[in-house]
Each structure stands twice: as structure tokens, then as C-alpha cells.
Design a protein around this motif. Structure first.
Motif, PDB file in Angstrom:
ATOM      1  N   LEU A  58       0.941  -1.149   0.006  1.00 36.92           N
ATOM      2  CA  LEU A  58      -0.018  -0.002  -0.066  1.00 36.92           C
ATOM      3  C   LEU A  58       0.986   1.207   0.020  1.00 36.92           C
ATOM      4  O   LEU A  58       0.345   2.331  -0.420  1.00 36.92           O
ATOM      5  CB  LEU A  58      -0.952   0.080   1.171  1.00 36.92           C
ATOM      6  N   GLU A  63       5.629  -0.069  -6.347  1.00 33.16           N
ATOM      7  CA  GLU A  63       4.296  -0.698  -6.740  1.00 33.16           C
ATOM      8  C   GLU A  63       3.743  -0.131  -7.962  1.00 33.16           C
ATOM      9  O   GLU A  63       3.362   1.304  -7.988  1.00 33.16           O
ATOM     10  CB  GLU A  63       3.443  -0.783  -5.365  1.00 33.16           C
ATOM     11  N   TYR A  64       3.139  -0.731  -8.785  1.00 30.57           N
ATOM     12  CA  TYR A  64       2.367  -0.046  -9.947  1.00 30.57           C
ATOM     13  C   TYR A  64       0.947   0.176  -9.582  1.00 30.57           C
ATOM     14  O   TYR A  64       0.297  -0.647  -8.743  1.00 30.57           O
ATOM     15  CB  TYR A  64       2.524  -1.005 -11.083  1.00 30.57           C
ATOM     16  N   ILE A  65       0.628   1.225  -9.819  1.00 32.27           N
ATOM     17  CA  ILE A  65      -0.920   2.014  -9.473  1.00 32.27           C
ATOM     18  C   ILE A  65      -1.472   2.492 -10.765  1.00 32.27           C
ATOM     19  O   ILE A  65      -0.586   2.882 -11.622  1.00 32.27           O
ATOM     20  CB  ILE A  65      -0.888   2.678  -8.185  1.00 32.27           C
ATOM     21  N   SER A  77      -0.391   2.750 -16.022  1.00 34.37           N
ATOM     22  CA  SER A  77      -0.272   2.087 -14.932  1.00 34.37           C
ATOM     23  C   SER A  77       1.111   2.666 -14.597  1.00 34.37           C
ATOM     24  O   SER A  77       1.934   2.292 -15.426  1.00 34.37           O
ATOM     25  CB  SER A  77      -0.463   0.788 -14.978  1.00 34.37           C
ATOM     26  N   GLN A  79       4.496   3.603 -11.637  1.00 27.99           N
ATOM     27  CA  GLN A  79       5.044   3.152 -10.384  1.00 27.99           C
ATOM     28  C   GLN A  79       4.715   4.462  -9.374  1.00 27.99           C
ATOM     29  O   GLN A  79       4.590   5.301  -9.769  1.00 27.99           O
ATOM     30  CB  GLN A  79       6.560   2.814 -10.437  1.00 27.99           C
ATOM     31  N   ARG A  80       4.308   4.051  -8.231  1.00 25.62           N
ATOM     32  CA  ARG A  80       3.813   5.255  -7.240  1.00 25.62           C
ATOM     33  C   ARG A  80       5.094   6.367  -7.187  1.00 25.62           C
ATOM     34  O   ARG A  80       4.657   7.432  -7.141  1.00 25.62           O
ATOM     35  CB  ARG A  80       3.740   4.637  -5.777  1.00 25.62           C
TER      36      ARG A  80
END
Length: 87
Positions: A58, A63-65, A77, A79-80
Motif C-alpha cells: 500500500l 508498486e504499480y498503481i 499504470s 510506479q507510485r
């Protein structure tokens, strides 16, 4: 100094009692109720107990978001860590 963190089993959710209060995996002795220590699957430098993986993802900067502009039709999409750079 050690602080005894009192937490009920219902408050722990999926975490083990040891893992809940373990923050330094380099010094972790792995009590009986501890799960194994893993590295982040996104190749960030974080190491943590397996039961904390969902929580870590989270916040993981790798992380991809979904793009924050999905409401305007963007399907990217990212990466954060790169979200602030998209135009």
C-alpha cells in the motif's frame, strides 16, 4: 527499553503477535509465532515479515498503481514513485 504493546487477537487481523511489533528485521530473532522475513517483490530495499506484505504494498514506491487521471480516460499504470511526473 521495551514497551509491552497490548493488542487483542481481533486487532491483529492477519498479523502474528511477534510480527506486529517487529520493525528491525536485521535484529529479528523470530519468535515462535513469527513468519519468515521476505524482500519486497518490487525490488525496493524493504524487508519485512511475510504477513506484512499487503500493508507494505500500500506504501511501496515501486508498486504499480493506476494513473490518477483515469477519470479523464488515462489507462496508464505507473510506479507510485513516478505518479507526480506524468502530464
Amino acid at each position: 527499553m521495551v514497551f509491552p504493546w497490548v493488542v487483542s487477537d481481533s486487532e491483529l487481523g492477519d498479523l502474528h503477535k511477534h510480527c506486529y511489533r517487529c520493525f528491525n528485521t536485521n535484529k529479528c530473532k523470530g519468535d515462535l509465532d513469527a513468519c519468515k522475513i521476505i524482500s519486497c517483490r518490487n525490488n525496493c530495499p524493504a524487508r519485512f515479515h511475510l504477513c506484512k506484505e499487503t500493508e507494505h504494498l500500500l506504501l511501496c514506491y515501486k508498486e504499480y498503481i493506476p494513473c490518477p487521471n483515469t477519470q479523464y480516460g488515462c489507462s496508464a499504470s505507473l510506479q507510485r514513485q513516478n505518479v507526480r511526473f506524468e502530464t
